[in-house]
Design a protein around this motif. Structure first.
Motif, mmCIF file in Angstrom:
data_model
loop_
_atom_site.group_PDB
_atom_site.id
_atom_site.type_symbol
_atom_site.label_atom_id
_atom_site.label_comp_id
_atom_site.label_asym_id
_atom_site.label_seq_id
_atom_site.Cartn_x
_atom_site.Cartn_y
_atom_site.Cartn_z
ATOM 1 N N ASP A 44 0.721 -1.146 -0.001
ATOM 2 C CA ASP A 44 0.057 0.080 -0.007
ATOM 3 C C ASP A 44 0.809 1.430 0.125
ATOM 4 O O ASP A 44 0.494 2.186 -0.555
ATOM 5 C CB ASP A 44 -0.846 0.080 1.367
ATOM 6 N N VAL A 45 1.895 1.068 0.915
ATOM 7 C CA VAL A 45 2.764 2.428 0.792
ATOM 8 C C VAL A 45 3.365 2.756 -0.621
ATOM 9 O O VAL A 45 3.389 3.579 -1.275
ATOM 10 C CB VAL A 45 4.027 2.017 1.552
ATOM 11 N N GLY A 46 3.876 1.589 -1.336
ATOM 12 C CA GLY A 46 4.157 1.879 -2.697
ATOM 13 C C GLY A 46 3.181 2.251 -3.783
ATOM 14 O O GLY A 46 3.478 3.427 -4.451
ATOM 15 N N VAL A 47 2.128 1.670 -3.542
ATOM 16 C CA VAL A 47 0.944 2.159 -4.228
ATOM 17 C C VAL A 47 0.675 3.758 -3.889
ATOM 18 O O VAL A 47 0.463 4.652 -5.033
ATOM 19 C CB VAL A 47 -0.205 1.492 -4.153
ATOM 20 N N ASN A 48 0.598 4.136 -2.826
ATOM 21 C CA ASN A 48 0.221 5.421 -2.590
ATOM 22 C C ASN A 48 1.318 6.583 -3.039
ATOM 23 O O ASN A 48 0.861 7.663 -3.341
ATOM 24 C CB ASN A 48 -0.023 5.577 -0.923
ATOM 25 N N LYS A 49 2.511 6.053 -2.992
ATOM 26 C CA LYS A 49 3.520 6.921 -3.427
ATOM 27 C C LYS A 49 3.245 7.232 -4.815
ATOM 28 O O LYS A 49 3.504 8.336 -5.480
ATOM 29 C CB LYS A 49 4.978 6.526 -3.219
ATOM 30 N N ALA A 50 2.894 6.246 -5.553
ATOM 31 C CA ALA A 50 2.780 6.378 -7.024
ATOM 32 C C ALA A 50 1.433 7.152 -7.462
ATOM 33 O O ALA A 50 1.250 7.724 -8.595
ATOM 34 C CB ALA A 50 2.608 4.776 -7.703
ATOM 35 N N THR A 51 0.433 6.837 -6.528
ATOM 36 C CA THR A 51 -0.920 7.316 -7.057
ATOM 37 C C THR A 51 -1.326 8.743 -6.487
ATOM 38 O O THR A 51 -2.175 9.374 -7.088
ATOM 39 C CB THR A 51 -2.014 6.594 -6.454
ATOM 40 N N ARG A 52 -0.458 9.480 -5.455
ATOM 41 C CA ARG A 52 -0.643 10.855 -5.255
ATOM 42 C C ARG A 52 -0.773 11.661 -6.586
ATOM 43 O O ARG A 52 -1.535 12.458 -6.669
ATOM 44 C CB ARG A 52 0.412 11.154 -4.205
ATOM 45 N N ALA A 53 0.497 11.595 -7.349
ATOM 46 C CA ALA A 53 0.482 12.611 -8.205
ATOM 47 C C ALA A 53 -0.584 12.138 -9.534
ATOM 48 O O ALA A 53 -1.226 13.317 -9.994
ATOM 49 C CB ALA A 53 1.883 12.586 -8.915
ATOM 50 N N LEU A 54 -0.530 10.935 -9.706
ATOM 51 C CA LEU A 54 -1.778 10.631 -10.548
ATOM 52 C C LEU A 54 -3.058 10.963 -10.035
ATOM 53 O O LEU A 54 -3.850 11.410 -11.062
ATOM 54 C CB LEU A 54 -1.587 8.965 -10.646
ATOM 55 N N PHE A 55 -3.636 11.020 -9.021
ATOM 56 C CA PHE A 55 -4.785 11.000 -8.639
ATOM 57 C C PHE A 55 -5.013 12.790 -8.500
ATOM 58 O O PHE A 55 -6.214 12.984 -8.433
ATOM 59 C CB PHE A 55 -5.128 10.563 -7.211
ATOM 60 N N ASP A 56 -3.974 13.256 -8.453
ATOM 61 C CA ASP A 56 -4.202 15.043 -8.752
ATOM 62 C C ASP A 56 -4.652 15.107 -10.099
ATOM 63 O O ASP A 56 -5.310 16.350 -10.313
ATOM 64 C CB ASP A 56 -2.877 15.575 -8.429
#
Length: 217
Positions: A44-56
Motif C-alpha cells: 500500500d505504501v508503494g501504491v500511495n507514493k505512485a498514485t498521489r500525483a496520478l490522482f491529482d
C-alpha cells in the motif's frame, strides 16, 4: 473458535483500533478501484507514493482515458507488473465509460467483469466505497483466519464464506480492516508477535512467539 470467543476477538480488535480503514489513499470510488487494482503484489505504501500525483490529475475514468496508457505508465512504473496493470486500468476505464456512464457499479459481478478486478478487489470497493458488509480476503486475512481458528479454509473463498458466516454485528463492516491490519502488523507471516497480541489467549495457534530477549548492554 467458539461464538463467544469470536465476539470477544473482534471486541478487542475494535477497542484497540476503533475506526479501522484501508491504508490505500483515494478520493472517490473510481480512484479506489484503480488503487486496489494496482496493489496486487505490491505494498500500500508503494501504491500511495505512485498514485498521489496520478490522482491529482485523474479523478474519473474519462480523465484516465485522456491520460492514456503511456501516461499512466509514467506514474506507476515504480509498482510491480506496471505494464500489465496499466493495460488493465485503461481497459477498465473504457468499460466504465461505455457501459456505466463513468460511474463505478455497486455490484460485485459487474466489478469483477472489469479487467484487473478480482473478487478481493471488488469486495474492498464494495466495503470501503459503498459501505457493504464484504470480506476481502488477502494473504494477511487468509493467514489470520487459519492461524487463529477464526475462519479456517483451504482457499481465500472458503475463508471469506466462513468469515461471512461467523462474524457478528456490530463488527461486520470493519472486520476485514481489523483482520488485515492485525495480520500486517502483529500476526506476521514468519514470526507472529504473540507477546503483544491483544487476542493471543483466544487464538488457536499453539507455537506462541515469546518476546524477543533484550540485548545486554
Amino acid at each position: 473458535m467458539k461464538k463467544d470467543d469470536i465476539f470477544e476477538f473482534y471486541s478487542r480488535l475494535a477497542e484497540d483500533n476503533p475506526n479501522p480503514e484501508t491504508e490505500l489513499e483515494y478520493g472517490n470510488p473510481y480512484q479506489l478501484v484503480v488503487a486496489v487494482a494496482l496493489s496486487a503484489q505490491a505494498t500500500d505504501v508503494g501504491v500511495n507514493k505512485a498514485t498521489r500525483a496520478l490522482f491529482d490529475k485523474v479523478k474519473t475514468p474519462e480523465q484516465m482515458l485522456a491520460l492514456g496508457e503511456d501516461g499512466l505508465k509514467e506514474h506507476i512504473k515504480t509498482i510491480g507488473l506496471f505494464n500489465q496493470k496499466a493495460k488493465n486500468v485503461i481497459k477498465a476505464a473504457q468499460i466504465l465509460v461505455n457501459d456505466y456512464d463513468g460511474e463505478v457499479p455497486q455490484d460485485r459481478d459487474a466489478l469483477e467483469r472489469l479487467p484487473g478486478v478480482g473478487r478481493k478487489t471488488a469486495n474492498v470497493v464494495l466495503n470501503c466505497a459503498f459501505g457493504q458488509e464484504t470480506f476481502a480476503v488477502d494473504t494477511h486475512i487468509f493467514r489470520v483466519g487459519n492461524r487463529t481458528g477464526l475462519a479456517r479454509g483451504k482457499t481465500p473463498l472458503a475463508v471469506e464464506k466462513k468469515l461471512d458466516k461467523v462474524t457478528p454485528q456490530p463488527f461486520r463492516l470493519g472486520a476485514h480492516h481489523w483482520l488485515i491490519l492485525h495480520g500486517r502488523y502483529t500476526c506476521k507471516a514468519r514470526t507472529p508477535e504473540c507477546w503483544r497480541c491483544v487476542v493471543a489467549d483466544l487464538c488457536a495457534y499453539k507455537k506462541k512467539s515469546p518476546a524477543p530477549k533484550r540485548k545486554k548492554a
